[in-house]
Structure formats: structure tokens, C-alpha cells
Design an enzyme around this catalytic site. Structure first.
Site, PDB file in Angstrom:
ATOM      1  N   SER A   1       5.310 -19.356   4.323  1.00 29.87           N
ATOM      2  CA  SER A   1       4.689 -18.196   3.697  1.00 29.87           C
ATOM      3  C   SER A   1       4.093 -18.561   2.345  1.00 29.87           C
ATOM      4  O   SER A   1       2.922 -18.272   2.052  1.00 29.87           O
ATOM      5  CB  SER A   1       5.725 -17.074   3.527  1.00 29.87           C
ATOM      6  OG  SER A   1       5.193 -15.989   2.802  1.00 29.87           O
TER       7      SER A   1
ATOM      8  N   ARG B   1       9.188  -9.632   8.554  1.00 31.10           N
ATOM      9  CA  ARG B   1      10.458 -10.288   8.226  1.00 31.10           C
ATOM     10  C   ARG B   1      11.321  -9.396   7.357  1.00 31.10           C
ATOM     11  O   ARG B   1      12.548  -9.383   7.475  1.00 31.10           O
ATOM     12  CB  ARG B   1      10.192 -11.616   7.518  1.00 31.10           C
ATOM     13  CG  ARG B   1       9.662 -12.717   8.417  1.00 31.10           C
ATOM     14  CD  ARG B   1       9.059 -13.856   7.622  1.00 31.10           C
ATOM     15  NE  ARG B   1       9.972 -14.332   6.598  1.00 31.10           N
ATOM     16  CZ  ARG B   1       9.604 -14.760   5.400  1.00 31.10           C
ATOM     17  NH1 ARG B   1       8.327 -14.764   5.065  1.00 31.10           N
ATOM     18  NH2 ARG B   1      10.508 -15.178   4.532  1.00 31.10           N
TER      19      ARG B   1
ATOM     20  N   LYS C   1      -0.443 -19.590   1.578  1.00 30.78           N
ATOM     21  CA  LYS C   1      -1.308 -18.949   0.578  1.00 30.78           C
ATOM     22  C   LYS C   1      -1.830 -19.970  -0.428  1.00 30.78           C
ATOM     23  O   LYS C   1      -2.991 -19.906  -0.844  1.00 30.78           O
ATOM     24  CB  LYS C   1      -0.548 -17.826  -0.131  1.00 30.78           C
ATOM     25  CG  LYS C   1      -0.195 -16.652   0.784  1.00 30.78           C
ATOM     26  CD  LYS C   1       0.359 -15.483   0.023  1.00 30.78           C
ATOM     27  CE  LYS C   1       1.770 -15.712  -0.482  1.00 30.78           C
ATOM     28  NZ  LYS C   1       2.772 -15.634   0.581  1.00 30.78           N
TER      29      LYS C   1
ATOM     30  N   HIS D   1       3.523 -22.337  -8.537  1.00 27.61           N
ATOM     31  CA  HIS D   1       4.132 -21.169  -7.893  1.00 27.61           C
ATOM     32  C   HIS D   1       5.611 -21.130  -8.226  1.00 27.61           C
ATOM     33  O   HIS D   1       6.308 -22.139  -8.142  1.00 27.61           O
ATOM     34  CB  HIS D   1       3.969 -21.217  -6.370  1.00 27.61           C
ATOM     35  CG  HIS D   1       4.660 -20.077  -5.683  1.00 27.61           C
ATOM     36  ND1 HIS D   1       4.089 -18.824  -5.564  1.00 27.61           N
ATOM     37  CD2 HIS D   1       5.892 -19.996  -5.114  1.00 27.61           C
ATOM     38  CE1 HIS D   1       4.940 -18.027  -4.949  1.00 27.61           C
ATOM     39  NE2 HIS D   1       6.039 -18.707  -4.657  1.00 27.61           N
TER      40      HIS D   1
ATOM     41  N   ASP E   1       0.105 -14.338   7.325  1.00 23.11           N
ATOM     42  CA  ASP E   1       1.294 -14.322   6.479  1.00 23.11           C
ATOM     43  C   ASP E   1       1.590 -12.918   5.974  1.00 23.11           C
ATOM     44  O   ASP E   1       2.752 -12.514   5.899  1.00 23.11           O
ATOM     45  CB  ASP E   1       1.128 -15.270   5.292  1.00 23.11           C
ATOM     46  CG  ASP E   1       2.291 -15.151   4.328  1.00 23.11           C
ATOM     47  OD1 ASP E   1       3.413 -15.512   4.735  1.00 23.11           O
ATOM     48  OD2 ASP E   1       2.095 -14.666   3.194  1.00 23.11           O
TER      49      ASP E   1
END
Length: 445
Positions: free
Chosen positions: A193, A178, A197, A92, A171
Site C-alpha cells: 500500500s 482492509r 503510492k 514517507h 490501493d
């Protein structure tokens, strides 16, 4: 006669908000309930907004952050790929400008027999989205079923696709909240967050690419290191092998910014070429993923030069309906930015180039906006290279000529040509967090 209290909730949202407002630790039960109740609609938007602000101001400790993440994972379904008969690993990135690493990294790692279930997103603002880039390939599909995803992982090893709506739904709601309540920059909320995932995705190992610099969410090394450390700790607490590289995003990555432009560059890397910084980061992340998958002696650099990675790319694209041999889209119009003097290119500001590419049509201001596949910027010259007056520095691509003026305005002051060559950048990698070592380059400490 039914008991009126049998459906009463075990907690009151106001009490939990007040506890965090007053800097108290939230219990596991409180966290589990508030995330679940928010997902069910029992906790109102304004109440969750107040709690998010309390977290932004007073933080969450490690145990609270890990529990918050677990509660978001448990708000939806989770994937499990343990029956594939091969190790799984994922990566990621926290987002940047010209960050096409996933495009080359996924098939590269898959070429070693590792399954890479890469659930990706779309771009928003100055940062590009992996799905937008891949959708510039004719007939390639981002939306595939879980069963089809499993088939592709078993057969070819690499999948890049959109996440399902039922993956960490808490999320999704909290992320949108947010964004409109000034609480985006909370490290525990960012970390939970991202990690919720990735944990729900069911991968066996995770490598994080945490960007640092003007084109990144984290502008300085200290804040990036904190975010990376927090995410690595969440992974460890969840039993997910996690490490992170801190990487430079003060300048665009590679020589292209934009969807189809970045796909072309990624294919160059897979064919054994491509820009030095893109190759360096792709190979470094691949080594991290392969090591975590139990293949510490694998040589990803060799797979880029012997054809294995490119074969893996072609299989991956074909499996999702795409044509790896098709011509990629090109924009209708181009505009050259020329050097006005001799010298050395000493500076390119990543954020400005990301904004310019967005204004050219490569990005979107709202999630529902369309993007232009061919729009973006080619950097014919990068920092450290010598230039001559009149030489093309950058070429802007857009489908409508009217877009050039605003893009050029965002690039005003975004690069520098000087008499002296800049100091060479030692590496795009600034440090590493996780595993057996937490290191930073001495020059950046």
C-alpha cells in the site's frame, strides 16, 4: 455473430482465493489480473475481502509482494519528473504522535537543489496528517494540479500536496476494504500500500521513517524491522533507491501535538532551534535523502542555521498560496496539567497523548470530519527533565471547553514523575535498513 467468449476473463477469483487459502504462490498473471479486475469491479468486494484475509493468514513472499505492488501502481497513472533537470527524493513516515518532520524536512532537502514531491495525507485517529497541519497556514492549498506541482518543483524544489484520485486507485479501494475486514495488520499489504503510492509518485529515491512504539502502528522493533525490510525490498525490485530508519515513537516527538502547534515547532527547527529529537531526526532523514540524490557531502545541519532552509520554507508555502508571515490559528481555551510533586518526568505514553490531542479536536474519527487547527497539546516538560510541584507539565488547547474532560481521561496514567532521573535516550533513531548496511543499536537487538 459475436463470440460469447471473447470478453471472458482469463481467471476466476474463486480459484485465486482458494490458491492463497491453501498456501500456494500466486503467479504474476494471477496477481496482475486480480488487482486489475478488482479495480474494474469484476472482482466483487466480498471476494477481495476473502483474498485479503487469505493473504493476512498465509502471507505473500517477496516476489508476490513486489508483483502485487506493481499491479497496484499499474492500476492508475504514474508521475515522471525526470525532465526537471534535478534529482528527486521523497520520504514517507508510517505515522506517529507529534510527527511534524515532513514540514521541516521538505524545504531543508529542497534547499540543496533536490526536488521533493511529497504527496501526503490527512490524519485519522491518533496520528496526525501533514496536510491538516499545513492547512492551518492561512490560504495554503493542498489541492494543486500536476502541472502546477511540476512548476513548483522546478522553481522552489519542495511540494507537499494531496495525491490525485488516479494515483494507484486499486490501493485506495483495497485500503478501505482492509479497514473493515480485520486485515489491516498484514505486512505485505501494508508495505505494498505504501510503496505503490510512492512508486507511482515518480520519485528517484525514497527514505522511509518506520516508527516503533506505543504511538506507532508497529509496537515492537521486530515487526517494524520486518515492515521496513519488506518495503526496502519492494523498492529495490522496482528500481527505486530505498532505505529506512527505525525511529522511536514510545513518546511524543518534540514538544507539540496538534496542527498549528506543530507548524510553529517546525518553523523553529528551520530557524535553527527546536527540540533536540526533532532536529536529530530531521537532519538524519535529510542526510539519507541527499545521499540517495547524489549529494553525500551535503550538510543539512548547516542549512538549518544559516537561513537557507527557512528561505526554502517561505518559498514553498508561498508557492501553494500560503502566507508564511501570517499568524497561525490558536484555540479558544487552554487547560494546564500541573505536576503534583517534585521529581523527574520519566515516562510519557505517545498513544495516550495522540488520543488526547484527537479528543481535543486536532484529529478526526472519520475521513469527512473537520479538524481544529489550533487544538492539541504543548509539552512544557519532556522525559528526562526535572519538575517541581505545581509546575505546568502540559497545556491542552481546544476550541470547546467540554473537550477537556475526555482528553484528560485519556491522559490518566500516561505520564510518570519519579524520584530518580530516567536513563537518557541515546537517540531517537533505533536502526537503519537498506543501502549497504542493516543495523540496529545494540541495546535494541
Amino acid at each position: 455473430m459475436s463470440d460469447p467468449d471473447q470478453h471472458a476473463e482469463p481467471f476466476d477469483a474463486v480459484d485465486i482465493i482458494a490458491a492463497k487459502r491453501d498456501r500456494h504462490r500466486l503467479t504474476d498473471a494471477q496477481i496482475d489480473w486480480v488487482i486489475d479486475a478488482y479495480t474494474r469491479g469484476v472482482v466483487a468486494e466480498e471476494q477481495m475481502a476473502a483474498l485479503a484475509m487469505a493473504v493476512y493468514l498465509n502471507g505473500l513472499d517477496r516476489a508476490e509482494t513486489s508483483r502485487w505492488t506493481t499491479a497496484m501502481v499499474n492500476s492508475g497513472t504514474t508521475l515522471d519528473f525526470t525532465d526537471l533537470g534535478k534529482p528527486t527524493a521523497d520520504k514517507h513516515s508510517t505515522g506517529g504522535v507529534g510527527d511534524k518532520i515532513t514540514l521541516a524536512l521538505t524545504p531543508l532537502v529542497a534547499s540543496f537543489g533536490v526536488a521533493v514531491p511529497q504527496l501526503s495525507g490527512r490524519g485519522l485517529g491518533h496520528t496526525g496528517g501533514t496536510l491538516d497541519k499545513l492547512e492551518s497556514i492561512p490560504r495554503w492549498r493542498a489541492q494543486i494540479s500536476t502541472d502546477r506541482m511540476r512548476e513548483i518543483l522546478r522553481d522552489t524544489g519542495g511540494v507537499v500536496c494531496a495525491a490525485g484520485e488516479d494515483l494507484a486507485p486499486a490501493d485506495r479501494r483495497l485500503y478501505a476494504l482492509r479497514d473493515v475486514t480485520g486485515t489491516v495488520e498484514s505486512v505485505p499489504l501494508i508495505a505494498s500500500s505504501i510503496m505503490s503510492k510512492k512508486i507511482a509518485e515518480g520519485t528517484g529515491a525514497l527514505v522511509l521513517d518506520v516508527k516503533v512504539g506505543s504511538g506507532a502502528f508497529m509496537k515492537d522493533l521486530e515487526s517494524a524491522r520486518l515492515l521496513a525490510t519488506t518495503m526496502v525490498e519492494i523498492g529495490a525490485d522496482a528500481g527505486l533507491a530505498t532505505s529506512a530508519l527505525l525511529t522511536d515513537m514510545s513518546r511524543p516527538l518534540g514538544r507539540t501535538v496538534g496542527n498549528a502547534l506543530e507548524v510553529r515547532e517546525a518553523v523553529e527547527v528551520l530557524a535553527g532551534g527546536g527540540p533536540e529529537d526533532v532536529v536529530e531526526l530531521t537532519v538524519a532523514l535529510a542526510r539519507e535523502m541527499l545521499d540517495a540524490a547524489g549529494l553525500p557531502d551535503a550538510d543539512p545541519a548547516a542549512a538549518l542555521t544559516d537561513g537557507r532552509a527557512l528561505d526554502s520554507w517561505r518559498a514553498m508555502i508561498h508557492a501553494q498560496g500560503g502566507d508564511p508571515d501570517a499568524d497561525l490559528p490558536t484555540a479558544a481555551h487552554t487547560h494546564q496539567v500541573l505536576a503534583d510533586r517534585d521529581g523527574w518526568l520519566t515516562h510519557t505514553d505517545a498513544l495516550a497523548f495522540g488520543v488526547a490531542s484527537w479528543r481535543l479536536g486536532a484529529g478526526r474519527a472519520r475521513k469527512e470530519d473537520a479538524v481544529s487547527a489550533g487544538a492539541g497539546i504543548e509539552l512544557h516538560t519532556v522525559v528526562g527533565e526535572r519538575v517541581r510541584a505545581g509546575q505546568p507539565l502540559f497545556i491542552l488547547h481546544a476550541d470547546e471547553e467540554v473537550r477537556f474532560d475526555r482528553a484528560l481521561a485519556s491522559l490518566d496514567g500516561a505520564w510518570t514523575v519519579a524520584d530518580e532521573a530516567p536513563e537518557s535516550r541515546e537517540s531517537v533513531i533505533l536502526g537503519r535498513i537498506g543501502g549497504n548496511s542493516n543495523t540496529l543499536r545494540p541495546a535494541d537487538c
